[in-house]
Write an enzyme that holds these catalytic residues in place. Structure first.
Site, short mmCIF file in Angstrom:
data_model
loop_
_atom_site.label_atom_id
_atom_site.label_comp_id
_atom_site.label_asym_id
_atom_site.label_seq_id
_atom_site.Cartn_x
_atom_site.Cartn_y
_atom_site.Cartn_z
N LYS A 73 -26.40 28.29 -29.04
CA LYS A 73 -26.04 29.45 -29.69
C LYS A 73 -24.45 29.72 -29.81
CE LYS A 73 -29.90 32.93 -28.97
NZ LYS A 73 -30.45 34.10 -28.47
N GLU B 240 -44.90 43.00 -26.80
CA GLU B 240 -45.01 44.56 -26.98
C GLU B 240 -46.32 44.82 -26.32
OE1 GLU B 240 -42.11 43.09 -29.97
OE2 GLU B 240 -44.19 42.83 -29.24
N ARG C 202 -46.35 47.41 -32.96
CA ARG C 202 -47.00 45.88 -32.66
C ARG C 202 -48.05 46.43 -31.42
NH1 ARG C 202 -42.99 40.96 -33.02
NH2 ARG C 202 -44.90 39.94 -33.96
#
Length: 629
Positions: A275, A361, A389
């Site tokens: 990243k 979740e 979700r």
């Protein structure tokens, strides 16, 4: 070279040896573009070479590239004809921050929520079989998104079907380790090459009549690969595993991808990237540079801003730490949203009481239910759009058992530049229909703190939903005091019209009430409603106006309508909220104005006569139409 690339077809005309230089130009363009206009940054810097290699090796858009989440898709947008529009990304009428099917034929699947790519790409691969067509389906998924159960459900299904699918696992949590060198590169190219694949399949056929020998050879192959390759899990799920390889070696990526194209069945290529690649501040702190506002590219610093009031997220974070000091039973749970939900300080001060479950979740909510069963007091910090979700777990595992779980719901309502995939426009509608739930919506920062405290004291499921960003500037009080359950608060007395406010649109409601000389009531609770207050207002006013930063359908206004009808109160009602449509990305103030929920829009709608109103009680009229300018 980048100026000559108007589509991937132009890219594929280049010589392979030219690609590293092109990647350098693409990264430079990204650095200048995002530092000037803001947007997702470190994740996009990490996928430059991978994106170039994918579009070079595959015949896009005929071959389907499915990006997961979409935080890393800026290079994809640049290479697919949208370079000149990148300055408009995430702005009103500009490019979306995520892949969007209506924006480009190269955006094969609209995303924003994570861990959907493998399922979608599998559907496309199976569709190719159904239609008798021959194209590649490629899912590009990050290691973070691979923490979600949905990704493994898709992997399991794909392996069982022997589908013609390629999964690119973009692993950017580790640096390019020493074992990604010549030997690893050679092994990956060998295992993905034609000779190895031919020998493997020929060997299977030759040994097919001897089950014991065939099993021995298969086990030997797996153990040999397991000694040098970390892909045993994927092999067990029915995938041919290749890698890991250096995700910043664009030429090697192209060679391996070309090899994988000729292999059939489920294949997984493990790619290691970094990243923030190519920009030192982002390499050192990729989290801070994940999503950025405009900043100085030379120094890495955002333009200094005046000291301002805290955001709702910061108010929550401070409350959580304060409450944890008071009550040792408190634990904090988040599905991989530590920074976004304001849990950094809590995670550092109370590490044994902090649980980041990854992008899971459903697990987060049922984990909280398990804690609550044993007398622990869990607080689930979650965005409204992500709580969707875990709706079954909320309903079945928490509410049915009436467990005292606190849901701190961030990003409720419109969320500005993140657009419709992240908008929290539906939580009041999907929460208030659940038995045992208490639902609160603060109008300002201190009220948010007190509501969180109130929720923590209750012995049932509770939700406090608050918007993205800052409030109106009310400084939260250190002292915490519970708010009486289901009690509204009258803020202003007026004539004829009463505005019943649910949640964050306080400044807009105050301005409208002042101009109209209307009564203004902060309802505070969506469930339970203050029915006595509603009855009193219905008897003393000609028009009740409900106002909420939530969908009109099934929202707080609908709850008021239902009670008035049940009580037989004869009064006109106007429900103001978000329309039955998705609101495109823009600044939140622009979105509110477009929905007629700024102060001017509220006044205009109330003055618009009977359009959109219903009469409750004696005579019932049709469900209100949404009034627009």
């Amino acid at each position: 070279m980048l100026d000559t690339i108007h589509s991937p077809a132009d890219l594929r005309r280049l010589e392979l040896e030219a690609l590293p230089a092109l990647c350098g130009e693409l990264r430079e363009f990204l650095l200048n573009s995002v530092s000037t206009g803001g947007g997702h940054f470190s994740s996009n810097l990490g996928t430059v070479e991978l994106t170039v290699a994918l579009h070079y090796a595959f015949d896009t858009p005929r071959d389907k590239l499915v990006w997961d989440v979409g935080h890393q898709a800026y290079p994809h947008k640049i290479l697919t004809g949208r370079r000149e529009q990148m300055s408009s990304i995430r702005q009103k009428d500009g490019l979306a921050g995520f892949p969007k099917r209506s924006e480009s034929e190269y955006d094969t699947f609209g995303v924003g929520h994570s861990s959907t790519s493998i399922s979608a790409a599998l559907g496309m691969a199976l569709a190719a079989q159904q239609k008798g067509e021959d194209y590649q389906s490629v899912a590009i998924i990050g290691d973070g998104a691979m923490t979600a159960g949905m990704a493994y459900e898709a992997l399991n299904h794909a392996g069982d079907l022997d589908a013609n699918l390629i999964v690119i696992l973009n692993d950017n949590e580790m640096s390019i380790s020493p074992n990604v060198g010549a030997l690893r590169k050679y092994l990956t190219r060998l295992l993905s090459g034609r000779m190895y694949s031919t020998m493997r399949e020929s060997g299977k056929k030759a040994l097919s009549h001897s089950k014991s020998l065939s099993k021995l050879v298969k086990l030997t192959e797996e153990h040999m690969k397991g000694m040098v390759l970390p892909g045993t899990l994927f092999e067990e799920m029915g995938f041919k595993y290749y890698g890991p390889i250096d995700g910043h070696d664009v030429e090697e990526l192209v060679r391996v991808l070309e090899n994988l194209k000729s292999i059939k069945g489920p294949r997984l290529l493990h790619v290691l990237t970094q990243k923030g690649k190519g920009y030192e501040p982002a390499e050192e702190d990729p989290c801070t540079y994940h999503g950025v506002t405009p900043f100085n590219l030379k120094t890495g610093l955002v333009a200094s801003a005046k000291k301002s009031t805290p955001t709702y997220t910061q108010v929550f974070g401070q409350w959580l730490c304060d409450m944890a000091e008071r009550d040792a039973r408190l634990v904090g749970i988040t599905p991989a949203m530590r920074e976004g939900s304001g849990l950094v300080e809590f995670s550092e001060r109370f590490p044994t009481r902090y649980f980041d479950v990854g992008i899971a979740e459903q697990h987060a909510v049922t984990l909280a239910a398990g804690f609550a069963c044993e007398g622990i007091k869990p607080v689930v910090a979650i965005y409204s759009t992500f709580l969707q979700r875990a709706y079954d777990q909320l309903l079945h595992d928490v509410a049915v058992q009436n467990l005292p779980v606190v849901f701190a719901i961030d990003r409720a309502g419109l969320v500005g530049s993140d657009g419709p995939t992240h908008s929290g426009n539906y939580d009041l509608s999907y929460l208030r229909c659940i038995p045992n739930m208490v639902v609160m919506a603060p109008t300002e920062e201190n009220e948010c703190r007190q509501m969180l405290y109130t929720a923590f004291q209750m012995d049932c499921p509770t939700a406090v939903r608050y918007p993205r960003g800052k409030g109106i500037g009310v400084v939260p009080q250190t002292e915490m005091q519970a708010i009486p359950l289901g009690k509204a608060l009258k803020l202003r007395s007026g004539q004829s019209v009463a505005i019943l406010l649910f949640g964050s649109l306080l400044a807009e409601a105050q301005a409208a009430a002042t101009e109209l000389d209307a009564t203004l009531v902060n309802m505070r609770f969506v469930k339970p409603l203050d029915k006595l207050m509603i009855r009193e207002l219905a008897q003393s006013h000609d028009l009740l106006v409900t106002l909420e930063d939530n969908a009109v359908m099934g929202g707080a206004g609908s709850a008021v309508n239902e009670y008035l009808h049940e009580a037989g109160c004869a009064v006109e009602v106007l429900n103001l909220g978000l329309p039955d449509s998705y609101i495109d990305h823009a600044q939140r103030e622009e979105q509110l104005a477009a929905c007629g929920l700024d102060a001017q829009g509220i006044v205009e709608k109330i003055n618009a006569g009977y359009g959109g109103r219903i009469r409750i009680g004696v005579t019932l009229y049709p469900v209100p139409q949404y009034v627009t300018k």
